[in-house]
Design a protein around this motif. Structure first.
Motif, PDB file in Angstrom:
ATOM      1  N   UNK A 285       0.809  -1.222   0.000  1.00 40.41           N
ATOM      2  CA  UNK A 285       0.000   0.000   0.000  1.00 40.41           C
ATOM      3  C   UNK A 285       0.838   1.267   0.000  1.00 40.41           C
ATOM      4  N   UNK A 286       2.107   1.171   0.419  1.00 42.96           N
ATOM      5  CA  UNK A 286       2.927   2.382   0.482  1.00 42.96           C
ATOM      6  C   UNK A 286       3.741   2.621  -0.781  1.00 42.96           C
ATOM      7  N   UNK A 287       3.516   1.825  -1.834  1.00 45.66           N
ATOM      8  CA  UNK A 287       4.155   2.049  -3.125  1.00 45.66           C
ATOM      9  C   UNK A 287       3.100   2.538  -4.111  1.00 45.66           C
ATOM     10  N   UNK A 288       3.423   3.599  -4.837  1.00 40.96           N
ATOM     11  CA  UNK A 288       2.471   4.253  -5.738  1.00 40.96           C
ATOM     12  C   UNK A 288       2.572   3.655  -7.136  1.00 40.96           C
ATOM     13  N   UNK A 289       1.620   2.817  -7.503  1.00 42.01           N
ATOM     14  CA  UNK A 289       1.627   2.163  -8.801  1.00 42.01           C
ATOM     15  C   UNK A 289       1.371   3.081  -9.967  1.00 42.01           C
ATOM     16  N   UNK A 290       0.964   4.328  -9.704  1.00 43.32           N
ATOM     17  CA  UNK A 290       0.741   5.294 -10.782  1.00 43.32           C
ATOM     18  C   UNK A 290       1.972   6.133 -11.076  1.00 43.32           C
ATOM     19  N   UNK A 291       3.009   5.998 -10.244  1.00 43.17           N
ATOM     20  CA  UNK A 291       4.253   6.750 -10.462  1.00 43.17           C
ATOM     21  C   UNK A 291       5.423   5.775 -10.432  1.00 43.17           C
ATOM     22  N   UNK A 292       5.635   5.122 -11.576  1.00 43.05           N
ATOM     23  CA  UNK A 292       6.665   4.089 -11.682  1.00 43.05           C
ATOM     24  C   UNK A 292       7.577   4.413 -12.854  1.00 43.05           C
ATOM     25  N   UNK A 293       8.883   4.350 -12.631  1.00 45.82           N
ATOM     26  CA  UNK A 293       9.878   4.460 -13.691  1.00 45.82           C
ATOM     27  C   UNK A 293      10.728   3.218 -13.716  1.00 45.82           C
ATOM     28  N   UNK A 294      11.348   2.951 -14.861  1.00 46.52           N
ATOM     29  CA  UNK A 294      12.225   1.787 -14.987  1.00 46.52           C
ATOM     30  C   UNK A 294      13.575   2.247 -15.506  1.00 46.52           C
ATOM     31  N   UNK A 295      14.638   1.656 -14.961  1.00 47.03           N
ATOM     32  CA  UNK A 295      15.980   1.998 -15.417  1.00 47.03           C
ATOM     33  C   UNK A 295      16.864   0.762 -15.342  1.00 47.03           C
ATOM     34  N   UNK A 296      17.929   0.784 -16.110  1.00 49.71           N
ATOM     35  CA  UNK A 296      18.875  -0.323 -16.059  1.00 49.71           C
ATOM     36  C   UNK A 296      20.051  -0.063 -16.972  1.00 49.71           C
ATOM     37  N   UNK A 297      21.149  -0.784 -16.711  1.00 45.57           N
ATOM     38  CA  UNK A 297      22.348  -0.659 -17.514  1.00 45.57           C
ATOM     39  C   UNK A 297      22.657  -1.940 -18.260  1.00 45.57           C
ATOM     40  N   UNK A 298      23.217  -1.818 -19.448  1.00 46.38           N
ATOM     41  CA  UNK A 298      23.592  -2.952 -20.284  1.00 46.38           C
ATOM     42  C   UNK A 298      22.332  -3.760 -20.635  1.00 46.38           C
ATOM     43  N   UNK A 299      22.198  -4.988 -20.161  1.00 45.84           N
ATOM     44  CA  UNK A 299      20.950  -5.714 -20.399  1.00 45.84           C
ATOM     45  C   UNK A 299      19.763  -4.964 -19.790  1.00 45.84           C
ATOM     46  N   UNK A 300      19.987  -4.289 -18.664  1.00 42.95           N
ATOM     47  CA  UNK A 300      18.923  -3.490 -18.065  1.00 42.95           C
ATOM     48  C   UNK A 300      18.493  -2.341 -18.966  1.00 42.95           C
ATOM     49  N   UNK A 301      19.450  -1.738 -19.681  1.00 42.13           N
ATOM     50  CA  UNK A 301      19.105  -0.703 -20.648  1.00 42.13           C
ATOM     51  C   UNK A 301      18.322  -1.268 -21.819  1.00 42.13           C
ATOM     52  N   UNK A 303      16.351  -3.837 -21.675  1.00 41.10           N
ATOM     53  CA  UNK A 303      14.996  -4.119 -21.233  1.00 41.10           C
ATOM     54  C   UNK A 303      14.194  -2.829 -21.010  1.00 41.10           C
ATOM     55  N   UNK A 304      14.845  -1.740 -20.599  1.00 41.41           N
ATOM     56  CA  UNK A 304      14.131  -0.473 -20.468  1.00 41.41           C
ATOM     57  C   UNK A 304      13.561  -0.042 -21.818  1.00 41.41           C
ATOM     58  N   UNK A 305      14.355  -0.181 -22.877  1.00 40.46           N
ATOM     59  CA  UNK A 305      13.870   0.158 -24.216  1.00 40.46           C
ATOM     60  C   UNK A 305      12.786  -0.819 -24.670  1.00 40.46           C
ATOM     61  N   UNK A 306      12.953  -2.100 -24.326  1.00 36.87           N
ATOM     62  CA  UNK A 306      11.933  -3.090 -24.677  1.00 36.87           C
ATOM     63  C   UNK A 306      10.608  -2.755 -23.985  1.00 36.87           C
ATOM     64  N   UNK A 307      10.679  -2.380 -22.724  1.00 36.21           N
ATOM     65  CA  UNK A 307       9.475  -1.983 -21.997  1.00 36.21           C
ATOM     66  C   UNK A 307       8.819  -0.760 -22.653  1.00 36.21           C
ATOM     67  N   UNK A 308       9.620   0.170 -23.133  1.00 39.90           N
ATOM     68  CA  UNK A 308       9.062   1.361 -23.776  1.00 39.90           C
ATOM     69  C   UNK A 308       8.203   0.970 -24.982  1.00 39.90           C
ATOM     70  N   UNK A 309       8.675  -0.006 -25.731  1.00 39.92           N
ATOM     71  CA  UNK A 309       7.955  -0.422 -26.938  1.00 39.92           C
ATOM     72  C   UNK A 309       6.767  -1.327 -26.648  1.00 39.92           C
ATOM     73  N   UNK A 310       6.854  -2.138 -25.593  1.00 38.08           N
ATOM     74  CA  UNK A 310       5.846  -3.181 -25.387  1.00 38.08           C
ATOM     75  C   UNK A 310       5.003  -3.009 -24.127  1.00 38.08           C
ATOM     76  N   UNK A 311       5.479  -2.246 -23.163  1.00 44.77           N
ATOM     77  CA  UNK A 311       4.737  -2.054 -21.912  1.00 44.77           C
ATOM     78  C   UNK A 311       4.854  -0.604 -21.443  1.00 44.77           C
ATOM     79  N   UNK A 312       4.918   0.312 -22.393  1.00 46.29           N
ATOM     80  CA  UNK A 312       5.158   1.704 -22.063  1.00 46.29           C
ATOM     81  C   UNK A 312       4.114   2.317 -21.158  1.00 46.29           C
ATOM     82  N   UNK A 313       2.878   1.782 -21.222  1.00 43.10           N
ATOM     83  CA  UNK A 313       1.804   2.331 -20.393  1.00 43.10           C
ATOM     84  C   UNK A 313       2.021   2.081 -18.907  1.00 43.10           C
ATOM     85  N   UNK A 314       2.951   1.166 -18.577  1.00 42.91           N
ATOM     86  CA  UNK A 314       3.195   0.831 -17.171  1.00 42.91           C
ATOM     87  C   UNK A 314       4.099   1.863 -16.481  1.00 42.91           C
TER      88      UNK A 314
END
Length: 434
Positions: A285-301, A303-314
């Motif tokens: 309850x103390x985490x705000x699901x309407x204010x979520x960002x994703x970040x990562x380096x190398x493989x994490x980067x 996946x961040x771009x993959x999320x932008x294309x496929x799950x950007x609404x999240x």
């Protein structure tokens, strides 16, 4: 093997292995090394465990043209730690630093391949070590990191453990570290996934940063430094963000099958596990699901771009750092791209496009910050430049931060001034978007 005078050069192995760290065993009769088997096309697999192997020095049947057959001494549960990358032969076996569920355990592997004996275990990581044997006993000295120390020198002798340096204690006293809270998430198929959250102080609801690790065959774990990047979690949590981290399938530390799961479809299978981790964290309850960002380096980067294309609404925004975004040019420009492109994404070039975030750039609309180092040979600047340009011409909010004179590990080993500048840029980005 070769004689000290340069004569008698002959192979000890017969091919079929990706191998490194060769060392003579204590008795000189065999050579131990780490590695993994190659496939039928002599390609390595980037999600395979690097186990401990042994091969006799003497050739089979005394024939120099017939190398003996190497034997794997460790099972699927052991993978040589990225943090250590070292082994040390001793009288009774080989000391081996093994990833295990966020920890790096130091174990002693018998030369006969028996069950490894634990030497240093617990919720911590052994990042370097040395062993001295004498008639009086064995002394082990190691650099050990944990959730409250970026690395302390610890010595074990006669069954006792003694910390020689004050760094962890000083940090705990000065920094007021926030606790790491473990939790278990479940993928849609019921598979358990290991994860953590670092919460800021106060009641919330807190905006959330979902931090995806690099690799993919590495692990988040119990440490403030290195690949685990909990120094970042502490910085972001102190700035008011809840930081969520987890080890999806495809990472090390949970056995061979755990890593192999993503081989047929790395981005989609990884995304399914990662989103299951995020969803479980957001049940709080103390985490705000309407204010979520994703970040990562190398493989994490990646996946961040993959999320932008496929799950950007999240997500409200993304940060991609030192990422791989287009497999075709990565294969041609990276220091190990020709090998890694095949070992991670398969030999089929058509599938390279299918698994490249850049292919789906027309679906990206979420603001994105790209962080890149000028001298990165592993994920070269052209990767970020291509994605930046494509997003810019489409009118997607995008910015790129380029650091001079730095390589792939800038966020961990770069100039302190650059690392501080990076933190300032990251926090400014999240302040704008979360």
């Amino acid at each position: 093997a070769v004689g000290a005078d340069g004569t008698g050069l002959r192979p000890l192995t017969h091919g079929g292995l990706y191998l490194f760290t060769p060392r003579f065993a204590a008795d000189g009769a065999s050579v131990v090394f780490c590695g993994a088997e190659l496939d039928k096309n002599n390609n390595s697999c980037a999600t395979a465990s690097y186990g401990l192997w042994s091969v006799p020095v003497d050739p089979a049947d005394g024939d120099p043209a017939r190398p003996a057959v190497p034997r794997r001494l460790t099972g699927d549960a052991h993978h040589l730690s990225f943090a250590s990358q070292m082994i040390q032969p001793a009288a009774d076996g080989v000391y081996f630093a093994s990833d295990h569920r966020g920890a790096v355990n130091l174990v002693l592997v018998p030369y006969d391949g028996g069950e490894p004996r634990p030497v240093v275990t617990g919720r911590r990581q052994v990042n370097g070590y040395a062993v001295a044997e004498s008639d009086e006993g064995t002394t082990v000295v190691a650099v050990v990191a944990s959730a409250t120390s970026a690395g302390d020198l610890v010595v074990w002798r006669d069954g006792t453990e003694r910390v020689l340096t004050p760094y962890g204690a000083e940090l705990a006293e000065r920094a007021h570290l926030l606790p790491m809270e473990e939790f278990t998430a479940y993928a849609p198929d019921g598979y358990p996934l290991h994860a953590w959250v670092v919460r800021p102080e106060g009641p919330g609801p807190h905006p959330v940063i979902f931090q995806v690790k690099g690799g993919p065959y590495t692990q988040w774990g119990y440490t403030l430094n290195g690949p685990a990047a909990f120094d970042e979690a502490q910085v972001y949590a102190r700035a008011g963000y809840a930081v969520v981290l987890g080890n999806p399938r495809g990472c090390s530390g949970y056995g061979q099958a755990h890593g192999a799961y993503v081989r047929d479809d790395l981005p989609r299978r990884s995304a399914t596990d990662l989103l299951a981790i995020l969803d479980t964290a957001l049940d709080a309850s103390d985490l705000d699901g309407d204010r979520v960002g994703v970040m990562g380096g190398s493989f994490g980067g990646y996946m961040a771009a993959w999320f932008n294309a496929h799950h950007g609404e999240r997500f409200r925004a993304m940060i991609g750092e030192r990422g791989l975004y287009a497999i075709d040019s990565y294969a041609a420009t990276s220091d190990d791209g020709a090998d890694l492109a095949v070992s991670l994404y398969g030999p089929d070039r058509a599938r390279w496009a299918e698994q490249s975030p850049l292919t789906y750039v027309d679906r990206m609309s979420t603001p994105m910050l790209l962080i890149q180092s000028e001298e990165d040979r592993h994920c070269p600047p052209e990767q970020a430049q291509r994605l930046f340009t494509e997003l810019k011409v489409r009118g997607v909010p995008v910015e790129m931060l380029l650091f001079p004179g730095e390589g792939h590990d800038m966020s961990r080993t770069g100039l302190p001034s650059h690392r501080l500048a990076r933190f300032e840029a990251v926090l400014e980005w999240w302040e704008r978007h979360l």
